[in-house]
Design a protein around this motif. Structure first.
Motif, mmCIF file in Angstrom:
data_model
loop_
_atom_site.group_PDB
_atom_site.id
_atom_site.type_symbol
_atom_site.label_atom_id
_atom_site.label_comp_id
_atom_site.label_asym_id
_atom_site.label_seq_id
_atom_site.Cartn_x
_atom_site.Cartn_y
_atom_site.Cartn_z
ATOM 1 N N SER A 147 32.565 30.203 49.287
ATOM 2 C CA SER A 147 33.941 29.954 48.839
ATOM 3 C C SER A 147 34.154 28.532 48.356
ATOM 4 O O SER A 147 35.088 28.253 47.586
ATOM 5 C CB SER A 147 34.929 30.244 49.989
ATOM 6 N N ASP A 149 33.709 25.500 46.046
ATOM 7 C CA ASP A 149 33.345 25.375 44.627
ATOM 8 C C ASP A 149 32.101 24.515 44.419
ATOM 9 O O ASP A 149 31.255 24.817 43.568
ATOM 10 C CB ASP A 149 34.519 24.773 43.837
ATOM 11 N N GLU A 153 28.512 25.515 42.649
ATOM 12 C CA GLU A 153 27.928 24.772 41.522
ATOM 13 C C GLU A 153 26.516 24.313 41.837
ATOM 14 O O GLU A 153 25.640 24.347 40.962
ATOM 15 C CB GLU A 153 28.820 23.583 41.178
ATOM 16 N N ARG A 183 31.670 37.663 39.040
ATOM 17 C CA ARG A 183 32.936 37.469 39.746
ATOM 18 C C ARG A 183 33.534 36.098 39.421
ATOM 19 O O ARG A 183 34.727 35.966 39.153
ATOM 20 C CB ARG A 183 32.714 37.612 41.247
ATOM 21 N N ARG A 184 32.698 35.076 39.432
ATOM 22 C CA ARG A 184 33.170 33.719 39.155
ATOM 23 C C ARG A 184 33.467 33.498 37.677
ATOM 24 O O ARG A 184 34.199 32.588 37.310
ATOM 25 C CB ARG A 184 32.126 32.702 39.615
ATOM 26 N N MET A 186 35.260 35.146 35.876
ATOM 27 C CA MET A 186 36.668 35.419 35.621
ATOM 28 C C MET A 186 37.550 34.195 35.889
ATOM 29 O O MET A 186 38.716 34.168 35.496
ATOM 30 C CB MET A 186 37.130 36.601 36.486
ATOM 31 N N GLU A 187 36.984 33.187 36.544
ATOM 32 C CA GLU A 187 37.720 31.952 36.797
ATOM 33 C C GLU A 187 37.511 30.999 35.615
ATOM 34 O O GLU A 187 36.383 30.673 35.262
ATOM 35 C CB GLU A 187 37.249 31.298 38.091
ATOM 36 N N LYS A 188 38.596 30.565 35.042
ATOM 37 C CA LYS A 188 38.536 29.756 33.828
ATOM 38 C C LYS A 188 37.737 28.472 34.016
ATOM 39 O O LYS A 188 36.995 28.040 33.125
ATOM 40 C CB LYS A 188 39.949 29.422 33.367
ATOM 41 N N LYS A 189 37.853 27.856 35.191
ATOM 42 C CA LYS A 189 37.196 26.568 35.419
ATOM 43 C C LYS A 189 35.666 26.673 35.439
ATOM 44 O O LYS A 189 34.970 25.667 35.247
ATOM 45 C CB LYS A 189 37.678 25.952 36.736
ATOM 46 N N PHE A 190 35.140 27.899 35.656
ATOM 47 C CA PHE A 190 33.692 28.070 35.710
ATOM 48 C C PHE A 190 33.129 28.819 34.498
ATOM 49 O O PHE A 190 31.921 28.955 34.373
ATOM 50 C CB PHE A 190 33.290 28.822 36.981
ATOM 51 N N ARG A 191 33.999 29.297 33.638
ATOM 52 C CA ARG A 191 33.559 30.167 32.553
ATOM 53 C C ARG A 191 32.513 29.490 31.659
ATOM 54 O O ARG A 191 31.454 30.070 31.350
ATOM 55 C CB ARG A 191 34.773 30.593 31.727
#
Length: 225
Positions: A147, A149, A153, A183-184, A186-191
């Motif tokens: 969980s 971040d 990374e 899954r990740r 879908m999160e903009k910060k990791f796209r």
């Protein structure tokens, strides 16, 4: 010339261990607690702080089981190895360092990340790392599912570094980590970071990697298309 080291003179208040033991009053004998006291609410202190036991990686680092140490620099930190990384057995150190990627405290975060990267840079790393893939991939999967971040990374960076070393050998294990990446994604910060990582995996894994990635991430666009 004075060396600058000051030694405080002993005073009358300072006593040796022997004298303090001889002069100290006899400690009062406390009654031994019963096993049932642990379950008795009247004997439990609600304000007692229970410290969490150290993780396996932290415990091993403290005992000297990790053959490298963090060296603090004025600009950046670095690792100092006790012996040449080329001479260090990958089994089990590479797996142990991968497990350390889930750490969230300093210096374990730095040691695990840099140690994993530097160990994969030694000559002959491919032959040493490939047999460890069945054990490495589940550990990296756990980091990618974390969980935190920063842990995610570090796991993603380690996956790309491993792919660069073992190449197509990672393809047989790749599907196990793609679910976490999807899954990740879908999160903009990791796209952007995940997309770049997938492209690296394709680059190092070859054409067969594209079909594996698309089986879990249908929206992925190949770098060769």
């Amino acid at each position: 010339m004075s060396s600058g080291i000051q030694i405080k003179p002993k005073t009358g208040a300072c006593k040796s261990k022997t004298s303090s033991l001889l002069c100290s009053p006899e400690p009062a004998i406390k009654p031994q607690s019963k096993p049932s006291d642990k379950l008795n609410p009247k004997t439990i202190d609600p304000f007692t702080i229970y410290s969490r036991p150290p993780s396996a990686f932290a415990a091993m680092y403290a005992k000297g089981g990790i053959p490298c140490r963090l060296v603090h620099g004025s600009v950046k930190h670095r690792l100092q190895w006790e012996c040449l990384p080329e001479t260090v057995p990958f089994d089990p150190l590479l797996v142990t360092l991968a497990e350390g990627l889930r750490e969230t405290k300093h210096p374990y975060t730095f040691v695990s990340k840099e140690g994993f990267k530097e160990l994969l840079l030694v000559e002959g790393a491919t032959e040493k790392a490939v047999p460890l893939l069945p054990r490495l991939v589940p550990v990296l999967k756990a980091a990618l599912a974390h969980s935190d971040d920063e842990v995610f990374e570090r796991g993603l960076d380690a996956l790309v570094q491993l792919s660069a070393v073992v190449g197509p050998s990672l393809n047989d294990h790749l599907k196990h980590v793609l679910t976490n990446l999807a899954r990740r994604l879908m999160e903009k910060k990791f796209r952007e970071k995940i997309t770049a990582a997938l492209q690296k995996l394709e680059q190092y894994g070859g054409k067969a990697t594209v079909a594996i990635i698309k089986s879990k991430i249908p929206t992925y666009c190949s770098v060769s298309s």
